[in-house]
Design an enzyme around this catalytic site. Sequence first.
Site, PDB file in Angstrom:
ATOM      1  N   GLY A   1     -10.017   3.487  25.970  1.00 32.79           N
ATOM      2  CA  GLY A   1      -9.392   4.105  26.710  1.00 32.79           C
ATOM      3  C   GLY A   1     -10.209   4.732  28.306  1.00 32.79           C
ATOM      4  N   GLY A   2     -11.371   4.308  28.157  1.00 33.46           N
ATOM      5  CA  GLY A   2     -12.269   4.813  29.421  1.00 33.46           C
ATOM      6  C   GLY A   2     -12.003   3.810  30.759  1.00 33.46           C
TER       7      GLY A   2
ATOM      8  N   LEU B   1      -6.231  -0.617  31.687  1.00 33.08           N
ATOM      9  CA  LEU B   1      -5.008  -0.139  31.101  1.00 33.08           C
ATOM     10  C   LEU B   1      -5.067   1.047  30.239  1.00 33.08           C
TER      11      LEU B   1
ATOM     12  N   PHE C   1     -13.407 -13.560  27.586  1.00 28.75           N
ATOM     13  CA  PHE C   1     -13.933 -14.117  28.718  1.00 28.75           C
ATOM     14  C   PHE C   1     -13.550 -15.667  28.734  1.00 28.75           C
TER      15      PHE C   1
ATOM     16  N   SER D   1     -21.001 -20.339  21.431  1.00 29.71           N
ATOM     17  CA  SER D   1     -21.788 -20.229  20.093  1.00 29.71           C
ATOM     18  C   SER D   1     -20.910 -19.479  18.922  1.00 29.71           C
TER      19      SER D   1
ATOM     20  N   TYR E   1       0.127 -14.975  25.376  1.00 30.76           N
ATOM     21  CA  TYR E   1      -0.558 -16.184  24.664  1.00 30.76           C
ATOM     22  C   TYR E   1      -0.806 -15.857  23.139  1.00 30.76           C
TER      23      TYR E   1
ATOM     24  N   PRO F   1       1.434  -7.687  27.657  1.00 34.44           N
ATOM     25  CA  PRO F   1       1.319  -7.586  29.205  1.00 34.44           C
ATOM     26  C   PRO F   1       1.197  -9.072  29.841  1.00 34.44           C
TER      27      PRO F   1
ATOM     28  N   PRO G   1      -0.121 -10.395  33.869  1.00 35.80           N
ATOM     29  CA  PRO G   1      -1.204 -10.111  34.768  1.00 35.80           C
ATOM     30  C   PRO G   1      -1.006  -8.736  35.111  1.00 35.80           C
TER      31      PRO G   1
HETATM   32  C1  HXC Z   1     -20.024 -18.019  26.883  1.00 31.21           C
HETATM   33  C2  HXC Z   1     -20.813 -15.920  26.419  1.00 31.21           C
HETATM   34  C3  HXC Z   1     -20.225 -15.439  27.528  1.00 31.21           C
HETATM   35  C4  HXC Z   1     -19.455 -16.276  28.404  1.00 31.21           C
HETATM   36  C5  HXC Z   1     -21.102 -13.842  26.307  1.00 31.21           C
HETATM   37  N1  HXC Z   1     -21.180 -14.794  25.719  1.00 31.21           N
HETATM   38  N2  HXC Z   1     -20.104 -14.107  27.383  1.00 31.21           N
HETATM   39  N3  HXC Z   1     -20.622 -17.206  25.964  1.00 31.21           N
HETATM   40  N4  HXC Z   1     -19.454 -17.725  27.963  1.00 31.21           N
HETATM   41  N5  HXC Z   1     -19.187 -16.062  29.622  1.00 31.21           N
HETATM   42  C6  HXC Z   1     -21.777 -15.019  24.247  1.00 31.21           C
HETATM   43  C7  HXC Z   1     -23.210 -14.550  24.408  1.00 31.21           C
HETATM   44  O1  HXC Z   1     -24.183 -15.345  24.684  1.00 31.21           O
HETATM   45  C8  HXC Z   1     -23.391 -14.304  22.738  1.00 31.21           C
HETATM   46  O2  HXC Z   1     -23.401 -15.182  21.973  1.00 31.21           O
HETATM   47  C9  HXC Z   1     -21.930 -13.554  22.280  1.00 31.21           C
HETATM   48  O3  HXC Z   1     -21.137 -13.957  23.295  1.00 31.21           O
HETATM   49  C10 HXC Z   1     -21.950 -11.928  22.368  1.00 31.21           C
HETATM   50  O4  HXC Z   1     -22.331 -11.646  23.857  1.00 31.21           O
HETATM   51  P1  HXC Z   1     -22.922  -9.962  23.903  1.00 31.21           P
HETATM   52  O5  HXC Z   1     -23.125 -10.046  25.443  1.00 31.21           O
HETATM   53  O6  HXC Z   1     -24.140  -9.921  23.150  1.00 31.21           O
HETATM   54  O7  HXC Z   1     -21.900  -9.129  23.511  1.00 31.21           O
HETATM   55  P2  HXC Z   1     -21.414  -7.877  23.545  1.00 31.21           P
HETATM   56  O8  HXC Z   1     -22.632  -6.906  24.265  1.00 31.21           O
HETATM   57  O9  HXC Z   1     -20.921  -7.377  22.476  1.00 31.21           O
HETATM   58  O10 HXC Z   1     -19.963  -7.763  24.802  1.00 31.21           O
HETATM   59  C11 HXC Z   1     -18.937  -8.477  24.558  1.00 31.21           C
HETATM   60  C12 HXC Z   1     -18.180  -9.214  25.337  1.00 31.21           C
HETATM   61  C13 HXC Z   1     -18.123  -8.508  26.919  1.00 31.21           C
HETATM   62  C14 HXC Z   1     -17.066  -9.561  25.028  1.00 31.21           C
HETATM   63  C15 HXC Z   1     -19.140 -10.446  25.671  1.00 31.21           C
HETATM   64  O11 HXC Z   1     -17.824  -9.326  27.840  1.00 31.21           O
HETATM   65  C16 HXC Z   1     -17.465  -7.095  26.908  1.00 31.21           C
HETATM   66  O12 HXC Z   1     -18.284  -6.183  26.471  1.00 31.21           O
HETATM   67  N6  HXC Z   1     -16.137  -7.177  27.090  1.00 31.21           N
HETATM   68  C17 HXC Z   1     -15.499  -5.766  26.764  1.00 31.21           C
HETATM   69  C18 HXC Z   1     -14.316  -5.872  27.931  1.00 31.21           C
HETATM   70  C19 HXC Z   1     -13.503  -7.107  28.045  1.00 31.21           C
HETATM   71  O13 HXC Z   1     -13.980  -8.045  27.650  1.00 31.21           O
HETATM   72  N7  HXC Z   1     -12.387  -7.033  28.857  1.00 31.21           N
HETATM   73  C20 HXC Z   1     -11.427  -7.666  29.219  1.00 31.21           C
HETATM   74  C21 HXC Z   1     -10.271  -7.582  28.334  1.00 31.21           C
HETATM   75  S1  HXC Z   1      -9.044  -8.980  29.311  1.00 31.21           S
HETATM   76  P3  HXC Z   1     -24.975 -15.623  21.461  1.00 31.21           P
HETATM   77  O14 HXC Z   1     -24.848 -16.819  20.761  1.00 31.21           O
HETATM   78  O15 HXC Z   1     -25.916 -15.896  22.706  1.00 31.21           O
HETATM   79  O16 HXC Z   1     -25.570 -14.317  20.800  1.00 31.21           O
HETATM   80  C22 HXC Z   1      -8.024  -9.396  28.133  1.00 31.21           C
HETATM   81  C23 HXC Z   1      -6.829  -9.854  29.000  1.00 31.21           C
HETATM   82  C24 HXC Z   1      -6.104 -10.806  28.277  1.00 31.21           C
HETATM   83  O17 HXC Z   1      -8.175  -9.414  26.918  1.00 31.21           O
HETATM   84  C25 HXC Z   1      -4.874 -11.611  29.059  1.00 31.21           C
HETATM   85  C26 HXC Z   1      -5.013 -11.506  30.647  1.00 31.21           C
HETATM   86  C27 HXC Z   1      -3.795 -12.085  31.180  1.00 31.21           C
HETATM   87  P1  NAP Z   2     -10.812  -3.410  30.009  1.00 34.40           P
HETATM   88  O1  NAP Z   2     -10.866  -2.244  31.209  1.00 34.40           O
HETATM   89  O2  NAP Z   2     -12.004  -4.264  30.027  1.00 34.40           O
HETATM   90  O3  NAP Z   2     -10.601  -2.709  28.852  1.00 34.40           O
HETATM   91  C1  NAP Z   2     -11.246  -3.173  27.598  1.00 34.40           C
HETATM   92  C2  NAP Z   2     -11.719  -1.710  26.771  1.00 34.40           C
HETATM   93  O4  NAP Z   2     -11.992  -2.149  25.348  1.00 34.40           O
HETATM   94  C3  NAP Z   2     -12.939  -1.048  27.584  1.00 34.40           C
HETATM   95  O5  NAP Z   2     -12.625  -0.175  27.828  1.00 34.40           O
HETATM   96  C4  NAP Z   2     -13.988  -1.336  26.677  1.00 34.40           C
HETATM   97  O6  NAP Z   2     -15.004  -0.223  26.769  1.00 34.40           O
HETATM   98  C5  NAP Z   2     -13.412  -1.297  25.399  1.00 34.40           C
HETATM   99  N1  NAP Z   2     -14.293  -2.188  24.416  1.00 34.40           N
HETATM  100  C6  NAP Z   2     -14.559  -3.271  24.293  1.00 34.40           C
HETATM  101  N2  NAP Z   2     -15.529  -3.788  23.223  1.00 34.40           N
HETATM  102  C7  NAP Z   2     -15.264  -2.582  22.235  1.00 34.40           C
HETATM  103  C8  NAP Z   2     -15.708  -2.113  20.984  1.00 34.40           C
HETATM  104  N3  NAP Z   2     -16.487  -3.242  20.342  1.00 34.40           N
HETATM  105  N4  NAP Z   2     -15.534  -1.080  20.541  1.00 34.40           N
HETATM  106  C9  NAP Z   2     -14.824  -0.382  21.190  1.00 34.40           C
HETATM  107  N5  NAP Z   2     -14.087  -0.258  22.580  1.00 34.40           N
HETATM  108  C10 NAP Z   2     -14.520  -1.769  23.082  1.00 34.40           C
HETATM  109  O7  NAP Z   2      -9.606  -4.329  30.331  1.00 34.40           O
HETATM  110  P2  NAP Z   2      -7.944  -4.153  30.536  1.00 34.40           P
HETATM  111  O8  NAP Z   2      -7.474  -5.019  31.224  1.00 34.40           O
HETATM  112  O9  NAP Z   2      -7.714  -2.749  30.762  1.00 34.40           O
HETATM  113  O10 NAP Z   2      -7.456  -4.633  28.897  1.00 34.40           O
HETATM  114  C11 NAP Z   2      -6.778  -3.498  28.079  1.00 34.40           C
HETATM  115  C12 NAP Z   2      -5.984  -4.264  27.052  1.00 34.40           C
HETATM  116  O11 NAP Z   2      -5.173  -4.956  27.702  1.00 34.40           O
HETATM  117  C13 NAP Z   2      -6.811  -5.342  26.170  1.00 34.40           C
HETATM  118  O12 NAP Z   2      -6.361  -5.099  24.952  1.00 34.40           O
HETATM  119  C14 NAP Z   2      -6.374  -6.688  26.789  1.00 34.40           C
HETATM  120  O13 NAP Z   2      -6.440  -7.751  25.970  1.00 34.40           O
HETATM  121  C15 NAP Z   2      -4.880  -6.124  27.385  1.00 34.40           C
HETATM  122  N6  NAP Z   2      -4.267  -7.090  28.427  1.00 34.40           N
HETATM  123  C16 NAP Z   2      -4.731  -7.032  29.538  1.00 34.40           C
HETATM  124  C17 NAP Z   2      -4.124  -7.772  30.340  1.00 34.40           C
HETATM  125  C18 NAP Z   2      -4.487  -7.520  31.914  1.00 34.40           C
HETATM  126  O14 NAP Z   2      -3.889  -8.406  32.898  1.00 34.40           O
HETATM  127  N7  NAP Z   2      -5.389  -6.595  32.179  1.00 34.40           N
HETATM  128  C19 NAP Z   2      -3.049  -8.817  30.205  1.00 34.40           C
HETATM  129  C20 NAP Z   2      -2.817  -8.841  28.888  1.00 34.40           C
HETATM  130  C21 NAP Z   2      -3.224  -8.124  27.817  1.00 34.40           C
HETATM  131  P3  NAP Z   2     -16.536  -0.404  26.460  1.00 34.40           P
HETATM  132  O15 NAP Z   2     -16.997  -1.376  27.159  1.00 34.40           O
HETATM  133  O16 NAP Z   2     -17.036   0.976  26.843  1.00 34.40           O
HETATM  134  O17 NAP Z   2     -16.709  -0.512  25.027  1.00 34.40           O
END
Ligand code: HXC
Ligand code: NAP
Length: 293
Positions: A23-24, A27, A105, A113, A156, A197, A199
């Site tokens: 929630g920080g 969305l 990502f 990996s 998806y 959702p 985009p």
């Molecule tokens: C390949 C990758 C990578 C990349 C990380 N890794 N990024 N591999 N390509 N781009 C690998 C790392 O090398 C590592 O593997 C493992 O993934 C874990 O990475 P860490 O950085 O150690 O993990 P962590 O610190 O826990 O971070 C998690 C994260 C990061 C998912 C990688 O991006 C994150 O904190 N995301 C949170 C917010 C987020 O993703 N928001 C987007 C949601 S959008 P190894 O083997 O090297 O240890 C969404 C929308 C959907 O869901 C639909 C849209 C239309």
């Molecule tokens: P976002 O801002 O990156 O939100 C993801 C949130 O998840 C961050 O606040 C992050 O906070 C938290 N998070 C990640 N890892 C976590 C963990 N291990 N424990 C607790 N919290 C964690 O992205 P967003 O676009 O708003 O996405 C929100 C939701 O919408 C997701 O479920 C996503 O799949 C969905 N969605 C988004 C879109 C779009 O177009 N934006 C489309 C379809 C679905 P911290 O980094 O502080 O942990």
Amino acid sequence: MDYTEKMLRDDALKGKNIIVTGGGSGLGKAMSKYFMELGAKVAITSRNLEKLQNTAKDLEEATNGTCFAVQCDVRHYEQVEQMRDQVIQEFGSVDILLNNAAGNFISPTERLSANAFDTIIDIVLKGSKNCTMALGKHWIDNDEKEKNVLNIVTTYAWTGSAYVVPSATAKAGVLAMTRSLAVEWAKYGIRFNAIAPGPFPTKGAWDRLLPGDLKDKFDLAKKVPLKRVGEHQELANLAAYLVSDFSAYVNGEVITIDGGEWLKGAGQFNLLEAIPEEMWDQLEAMIKAKKGD
Ligand code: HXC
Ligand code: NAP
């Protein structure tokens, strides 16, 4: 009136205590804000406490409501139980869980990996499972009713998608959990629904799904029949309805809010949109000429 306006009556969530994971930012923050405007107390939770505290301050100033920031990595069940207990201590009870936290990502799957794949599954599927189990068991053990869980998936979850395979796999699992528990836990007075959702631009998603100039190369609005991306308030309106008592008979549903995006990709002849209007006379004549052949 337009689609960026607020939809529900001002007291629609009065008296409700809501946990929003992730929630920080993005969305989750937008939905939390609207829930507070509708009278709910909201606990926002994720890994980054400083970010959560800043968001809580912003939201309280903007809405005059109550927002409680709690640090929790949803991948770890013991942290989730501690988070739940902290929120109950602060608010007295929890009525609604919004599983919104996610990790994602783009990457060719063969480059991932084992840990990279696990990381996404752990945040999205295991995290949603952890929060659902921690809250669900609490509600059931204490005979608390009229509760609900809202899960944020994506379109998806059922089509699958290349290049985001761990996310697609995990979201499909969350959707299956939504539909399964909607039936199994209805007897305990717990509803389950999901939103898929399309985009909706956020920094978190766009930095990881459209890095660098991919944002310009792949204009996602062009893939949407309505030719635009979503506005955060549109999603917040739908989420507020689904967690409110106004949707008391909606259970086990997934509602898509994507301007028709996924269907456009699915329909076999949707590509005929590219045919210029003036060509249709010619095509019709060609088809009719074959009558009886
Ligand atoms: C390949 C990758 C990578 C990349 C990380 N890794 N990024 N591999 N390509 N781009 C690998 C790392 O090398 C590592 O593997 C493992 O993934 C874990 O990475 P860490 O950085 O150690 O993990 P962590 O610190 O826990 O971070 C998690 C994260 C990061 C998912 C990688 O991006 C994150 O904190 N995301 C949170 C917010 C987020 O993703 N928001 C987007 C949601 S959008 P190894 O083997 O090297 O240890 C969404 C929308 C959907 O869901 C639909 C849209 C239309
Ligand atoms: P976002 O801002 O990156 O939100 C993801 C949130 O998840 C961050 O606040 C992050 O906070 C938290 N998070 C990640 N890892 C976590 C963990 N291990 N424990 C607790 N919290 C964690 O992205 P967003 O676009 O708003 O996405 C929100 C939701 O919408 C997701 O479920 C996503 O799949 C969905 N969605 C988004 C879109 C779009 O177009 N934006 C489309 C379809 C679905 P911290 O980094 O502080 O942990």
